[in-house]
Write an enzyme that holds these catalytic residues in place. Structure first.
Site, PDB file in Angstrom:
ATOM      1  N   SER A  88       0.844  -1.206   0.000  1.00  0.00           N
ATOM      2  CA  SER A  88       0.000   0.000   0.000  1.00  0.00           C
ATOM      3  C   SER A  88       0.876   1.253   0.000  1.00  0.00           C
ATOM      4  CB  SER A  88      -0.967  -0.048   1.182  1.00  0.00           C
ATOM      5  OG  SER A  88      -1.920   0.983   1.103  1.00  0.00           O
ATOM      6  N   ARG A 113      -1.550  12.140  -0.714  1.00  0.00           N
ATOM      7  CA  ARG A 113      -2.348  10.898  -0.644  1.00  0.00           C
ATOM      8  C   ARG A 113      -3.029  10.787   0.726  1.00  0.00           C
ATOM      9  NH1 ARG A 113      -1.278   5.364   1.097  1.00  0.00           N
ATOM     10  NH2 ARG A 113      -2.036   3.808  -0.398  1.00  0.00           N
TER      11      ARG A 113
END
Length: 294
Positions: A88, A113
């Site tokens: 991830s 992000r």
């Protein structure tokens, strides 16, 4: 062949990276540069904050990235990856460590992000749950049977899958998974449904940031979460990074593919040792170690 892997959210701990800062002028300079870029002293929170401080998404993701990437940079000539992957968020660490992104650009993207994911979490109550002891296909089948958004999010190792979706959907799925024989179906203490369609607003926001950032060809192939396959193409890397927010992390398949392609040794760089444990569950005979400091 030596493979380096980089951890994702959840690996953070108070004190992370402090020995690097104290023992290496290179590390100290990079940490201070990070404080400037982020506009707050993340080092204070990493080295001497509280667990609660570190749980804030805007802190967690950059903190894990910094620990991992700065360790790779400080290793210098000892860091010679023949393949890399990250879980991830860890995919960004892997890309910077392998030279596909600059340190500064990587940190800016990770920060963007984190903020985009936080905003998406606030739009709709959503969560994740860990499911142990069922085949992946059975978990997928049960998720598909729920009349809410519920999807497989992290294929961590055989018999361990994390699902993601609306709060109501996850509650229903957990009940059905237990009825189907899951050893555990346990909700996680996370702020939202990562790697699910509910992250679409964050995906759109991150896509703009990624497309505005220069990427280079990495020094070795990166096995990306979305495909679990190796690539060195900057265009493909960007496309997969964008897709990663709304699609599953195929970690089991990534490790299997790296081993099939010749990986004989895995080194986990950064906080914690979660990935080392997962790799051993994928293949108990493979050499795997975790490294948090010099």
């Amino acid at each position: 062949m030596k493979a380096y892997v980089f951890p994702g959210q959840g690996a953070q701990f108070v004190g992370m990276g402090k020995d690097l800062y104290d023992s290496s002028p290179v590390a100290k300079e990079l940490f201070e540069k990070a404080n400037e870029i982020l506009g707050f002293r993340i080092t204070d929170l990493m080295f001497a904050g509280t667990d609660e401080d570190l749980k804030q998404t805007k802190v967690t993701q950059p903190a894990i990235f910094l620990h991992s990437v700065i360790l790779a940079k400080v290793l210098g000539n000892d860091f010679k990856p023949e393949m890399v992957a990250g879980h991830s968020l860890g995919e960004f660490s892997a890309l910077v460590a392998a030279g596909a992104l600059s340190f500064e650009d990587g940190l800016r993207l990770v920060s963007a992000r984190a903020m985009a994911m936080q905003k998406a979490c606030e739009l709709q109550p959503s969560t994740m749950a860990a499911v142990l002891g069922l085949d992946d296909s059975k978990v997928e089948e049960i998720c598909a049977s729920v009349d809410e958004i519920v999807v497989a999010a992290n294929y961590n190792c055989p018999g361990q899958l994390v699902i993601s979706g609306s709060v109501k959907g996850i509650d229903i799925a957990c009940e059905r998974l237990k009825e189907a024989g899951a050893k555990r179906a346990l909700k996680l203490a996370v702020s939202g449904a990562f790697h699910s369609p509910l992250m679409e607003p964050a995906r759109q926001e991150l896509e703009a940031a990624i497309n505005a950032t220069p990427f280079n060809k990495p020094v070795c192939p990166i096995y990306q979460n979305v495909t679990a396959k190796p690539t060195s193409s900057p265009e493909e890397i960007k496309k997969n990074l964008v897709a990663q927010l709304t699609t599953p992390v195929r970690w089991t398949q990534t490790v299997q593919n790296m081993i099939a392609d010749g990986a004989t040794e895995f080194v986990e760089l950064g906080p914690g040792n979660v990935l080392q444990g997962l790799i051993k569950k994928v293949n108990k005979d493979i050499a795997a170690e975790s490294k948090q400091s010099l």
